[in-house]
Design an enzyme around this catalytic site. Structure first.
Site, PDB file in Angstrom:
ATOM      1  N   HIS A   1       2.918   3.216  -9.012  1.00 29.23           N
ATOM      2  CA  HIS A   1       2.752   1.777  -9.273  1.00 29.23           C
ATOM      3  C   HIS A   1       4.008   1.217  -9.946  1.00 29.23           C
ATOM      4  O   HIS A   1       4.428   0.103  -9.662  1.00 29.23           O
ATOM      5  CB  HIS A   1       1.512   1.532 -10.137  1.00 29.23           C
ATOM      6  CG  HIS A   1       0.216   1.896  -9.449  1.00 29.23           C
ATOM      7  ND1 HIS A   1      -0.066   1.511  -8.155  1.00 29.23           N
ATOM      8  CD2 HIS A   1      -0.873   2.606  -9.859  1.00 29.23           C
ATOM      9  CE1 HIS A   1      -1.270   1.966  -7.804  1.00 29.23           C
ATOM     10  NE2 HIS A   1      -1.770   2.638  -8.827  1.00 29.23           N
TER      11      HIS A   1
ATOM     12  N   ARG B   1       1.667  -4.921   6.217  1.00 21.61           N
ATOM     13  CA  ARG B   1       1.000  -3.883   5.426  1.00 21.61           C
ATOM     14  C   ARG B   1       1.823  -2.610   5.516  1.00 21.61           C
ATOM     15  O   ARG B   1       2.192  -2.180   6.614  1.00 21.61           O
ATOM     16  CB  ARG B   1      -0.419  -3.622   5.917  1.00 21.61           C
ATOM     17  CG  ARG B   1      -1.113  -2.583   5.016  1.00 21.61           C
ATOM     18  CD  ARG B   1      -2.586  -2.415   5.295  1.00 21.61           C
ATOM     19  NE  ARG B   1      -3.194  -1.582   4.277  1.00 21.61           N
ATOM     20  CZ  ARG B   1      -4.431  -1.685   3.844  1.00 21.61           C
ATOM     21  NH1 ARG B   1      -5.226  -2.601   4.341  1.00 21.61           N
ATOM     22  NH2 ARG B   1      -4.902  -0.872   2.903  1.00 21.61           N
TER      23      ARG B   1
ATOM     24  N   ASP C   1       0.840  -1.211   0.000  1.00 19.63           N
ATOM     25  CA  ASP C   1       0.000   0.000   0.000  1.00 19.63           C
ATOM     26  C   ASP C   1       0.871   1.256   0.000  1.00 19.63           C
ATOM     27  O   ASP C   1       1.960   1.262   0.583  1.00 19.63           O
ATOM     28  CB  ASP C   1      -0.901  -0.037   1.246  1.00 19.63           C
ATOM     29  CG  ASP C   1      -2.092   0.904   1.127  1.00 19.63           C
ATOM     30  OD1 ASP C   1      -2.277   1.511   0.053  1.00 19.63           O
ATOM     31  OD2 ASP C   1      -2.823   1.043   2.116  1.00 19.63           O
ATOM     32  N   GLY C   2       0.375   2.290  -0.638  1.00 19.96           N
ATOM     33  CA  GLY C   2       1.058   3.588  -0.571  1.00 19.96           C
ATOM     34  C   GLY C   2       1.669   4.050  -1.884  1.00 19.96           C
ATOM     35  O   GLY C   2       2.347   5.083  -1.916  1.00 19.96           O
TER      36      GLY C   2
ATOM     37  N   LEU D   1      11.512 -20.492  -4.187  1.00 18.20           N
ATOM     38  CA  LEU D   1      10.503 -19.619  -3.576  1.00 18.20           C
ATOM     39  C   LEU D   1       9.184 -19.826  -4.313  1.00 18.20           C
ATOM     40  O   LEU D   1       9.174 -19.951  -5.532  1.00 18.20           O
ATOM     41  CB  LEU D   1      10.926 -18.140  -3.739  1.00 18.20           C
ATOM     42  CG  LEU D   1       9.919 -17.093  -3.243  1.00 18.20           C
ATOM     43  CD1 LEU D   1       9.901 -17.039  -1.712  1.00 18.20           C
ATOM     44  CD2 LEU D   1      10.255 -15.695  -3.779  1.00 18.20           C
TER      45      LEU D   1
ATOM     46  N   ARG E   1      -0.140   8.873 -10.568  1.00 15.41           N
ATOM     47  CA  ARG E   1      -0.213   7.652  -9.743  1.00 15.41           C
ATOM     48  C   ARG E   1       0.499   6.462 -10.391  1.00 15.41           C
ATOM     49  O   ARG E   1       1.097   5.636  -9.707  1.00 15.41           O
ATOM     50  CB  ARG E   1      -1.685   7.278  -9.487  1.00 15.41           C
ATOM     51  CG  ARG E   1      -2.394   8.252  -8.568  1.00 15.41           C
ATOM     52  CD  ARG E   1      -3.859   7.852  -8.388  1.00 15.41           C
ATOM     53  NE  ARG E   1      -3.992   6.580  -7.718  1.00 15.41           N
ATOM     54  CZ  ARG E   1      -3.952   6.404  -6.394  1.00 15.41           C
ATOM     55  NH1 ARG E   1      -3.797   7.433  -5.600  1.00 15.41           N
ATOM     56  NH2 ARG E   1      -4.080   5.211  -5.877  1.00 15.41           N
TER      57      ARG E   1
ATOM     58  N   GLU F   1     -11.800  -5.347  -5.210  1.00 14.44           N
ATOM     59  CA  GLU F   1     -12.402  -4.006  -5.083  1.00 14.44           C
ATOM     60  C   GLU F   1     -11.665  -2.966  -5.943  1.00 14.44           C
ATOM     61  O   GLU F   1     -12.174  -1.861  -6.158  1.00 14.44           O
ATOM     62  CB  GLU F   1     -12.376  -3.554  -3.618  1.00 14.44           C
ATOM     63  CG  GLU F   1     -13.418  -4.249  -2.728  1.00 14.44           C
ATOM     64  CD  GLU F   1     -13.099  -5.709  -2.451  1.00 14.44           C
ATOM     65  OE1 GLU F   1     -11.915  -6.032  -2.236  1.00 14.44           O
ATOM     66  OE2 GLU F   1     -14.030  -6.542  -2.487  1.00 14.44           O
TER      67      GLU F   1
HETATM   68  C1  FPP Z   1      -1.773   0.195  -3.370  1.00 13.88           C
HETATM   69  O1  FPP Z   1      -1.349   1.509  -3.528  1.00 13.88           O
HETATM   70  C2  FPP Z   1      -1.302  -0.671  -4.430  1.00 13.88           C
HETATM   71  C3  FPP Z   1      -2.093  -1.263  -5.371  1.00 13.88           C
HETATM   72  C4  FPP Z   1      -3.535  -1.073  -5.461  1.00 13.88           C
HETATM   73  C5  FPP Z   1      -1.580  -2.138  -6.392  1.00 13.88           C
HETATM   74  C6  FPP Z   1      -0.252  -2.756  -6.128  1.00 13.88           C
HETATM   75  C7  FPP Z   1       0.397  -2.881  -7.415  1.00 13.88           C
HETATM   76  C8  FPP Z   1       1.703  -2.869  -7.628  1.00 13.88           C
HETATM   77  C9  FPP Z   1       2.713  -2.863  -6.567  1.00 13.88           C
HETATM   78  C10 FPP Z   1       2.194  -2.856  -9.012  1.00 13.88           C
HETATM   79  C11 FPP Z   1       1.760  -4.018  -9.838  1.00 13.88           C
HETATM   80  C12 FPP Z   1       2.302  -5.294  -9.339  1.00 13.88           C
HETATM   81  C13 FPP Z   1       2.654  -6.330 -10.130  1.00 13.88           C
HETATM   82  C14 FPP Z   1       3.125  -7.584  -9.514  1.00 13.88           C
HETATM   83  C15 FPP Z   1       2.622  -6.235 -11.592  1.00 13.88           C
HETATM   84  P1  FPP Z   1      -2.442   2.645  -3.612  1.00 13.88           P
HETATM   85  O2  FPP Z   1      -2.560   3.018  -5.042  1.00 13.88           O
HETATM   86  O3  FPP Z   1      -3.696   2.209  -2.959  1.00 13.88           O
HETATM   87  O4  FPP Z   1      -1.742   3.763  -2.782  1.00 13.88           O
HETATM   88  P2  FPP Z   1      -2.442   4.931  -1.944  1.00 13.88           P
HETATM   89  O5  FPP Z   1      -3.218   4.263  -0.852  1.00 13.88           O
HETATM   90  O6  FPP Z   1      -1.274   5.722  -1.443  1.00 13.88           O
HETATM   91  O7  FPP Z   1      -3.301   5.702  -2.904  1.00 13.88           O
END
Ligand code: FPP
Length: 253
Positions: free
Chosen positions: A50, A201, A33-34, A144, A46, A80
């Site tokens: 990612h 988390r 997250d984040g 792994l 954003r 979601e």
């Molecule tokens: C949360 O950050 C993260 C996600 C919703 C997606 C996680 C995805 C990745 C790490 C990249 C894709 C992964 C792979 C394996 C291809 P957020 O967007 O909710 O952050 P925020 O809460 O700060 O807005």
């Protein structure tokens, strides 16, 4: 009236293993997250958060076996997450495609077995084909196990399990009295995997957000303020060390 010892609970794949001080987690699951906040703090779109998040995914996969981790589960896309703006969903799908196209060969070369949990039928046919190919190619690897949670939600998973069992009961192949934790676990997306010992988390949020609700029944939880794109080997080592300090009692004393 004499006090009798409480009956022993014998859960299935959530069966507690003896935990000693300094124990290592066999299965670590991470709510990444984040990414959005990381990008916002830098006045970036954003998607940049990612993208940086994928780099943190790489670092974490590389670090995990050195820390004794056998199974690493990453919450990459929740059931979601479809509610996000269409352009962000499309960016995330693009990143997933790119990841599968460009990284599977190296993961395979590094002995990583890939598994996917969640309702992957919702993805486009090319993505589904890539997931199947990655799982088949890497099935024999043992260094792994990397589990990517894609269109995963614990409620959705339990609804799917319940429906599957209802169909079996209606067909007469499953007796209602035979339904127990073992039968449920055999039908979860994680069937055959050990339960997560540690759920991490990032980003300071302290909730499970529909992640592995059944499987994490006895997991230790570690919350860190770091944003996912900043997560690295030292962050993982700190969480593992915190796990080693916990006293796991599984409802006993
Ligand atoms: C949360 O950050 C993260 C996600 C919703 C997606 C996680 C995805 C990745 C790490 C990249 C894709 C992964 C792979 C394996 C291809 P957020 O967007 O909710 O952050 P925020 O809460 O700060 O807005």
């Amino acid at each position: 009236m004499s006090l009798r010892a409480a009956p022993k609970i014998t859960p299935g794949h959530g069966t507690p293993r003896a935990a000693a001080a300094g124990a290592m987690p066999r299965h670590v699951a991470i709510i990444m997250d984040g990414n959005g906040r990381w990008a916002k703090a830098r006045h970036l779109p954003r998607i940049m958060g990612h993208r940086k998040g994928v780099e943190a995914v790489r670092r974490t996969i590389e670090a995990a076996p050195d820390l004794g981790i056998e199974v690493l589960t990453l919450y990459a896309f929740s059931s979601e997450n479809w509610r996000r703006p269409a352009d962000e969903v499309s960016d995330l799908m693009g990143l997933l495609r790119l990841y599968l196209q460009t990284e599977i060969a190296e993961l395979h070369a590094n002995g990583v077995r890939m598994r996917f949990i969640g309702d992957t039928t919702a993805f486009s046919t090319d993505v589904i084909a890539m997931l199947e190919k990655a799982a088949a190619l890497t099935a024999g690897n043992t260094r792994l196990t990397l589990v990517l949670a894609l269109n995963y939600g614990a409620h959705d998973e339990l609804v799917r399990v319940t429906r599957a069992m209802a169909v079996e009961v209606a067909a007469g192949t499953l007796a209602p009295s035979a339904i127990d934790a073992t039968e449920i676990e055999a039908r979860l997306d994680t069937a055959g995997l050990p339960p997560p010992d540690l759920v991490i988390r990032t980003s300071g949020e302290q909730r499970l957000s529909n992640f592995l609700m059944w499987q994490a029944a006895y997991a230790e939880l570690v919350f860190t303020d770091e944003l996912w794109p900043d997560f690295d080997k030292a962050s993982l080592a700190r969480a593992v060390a915190a796990f080693g300090q916990r006293d796991r009692r599984y409802g006993g004393r």
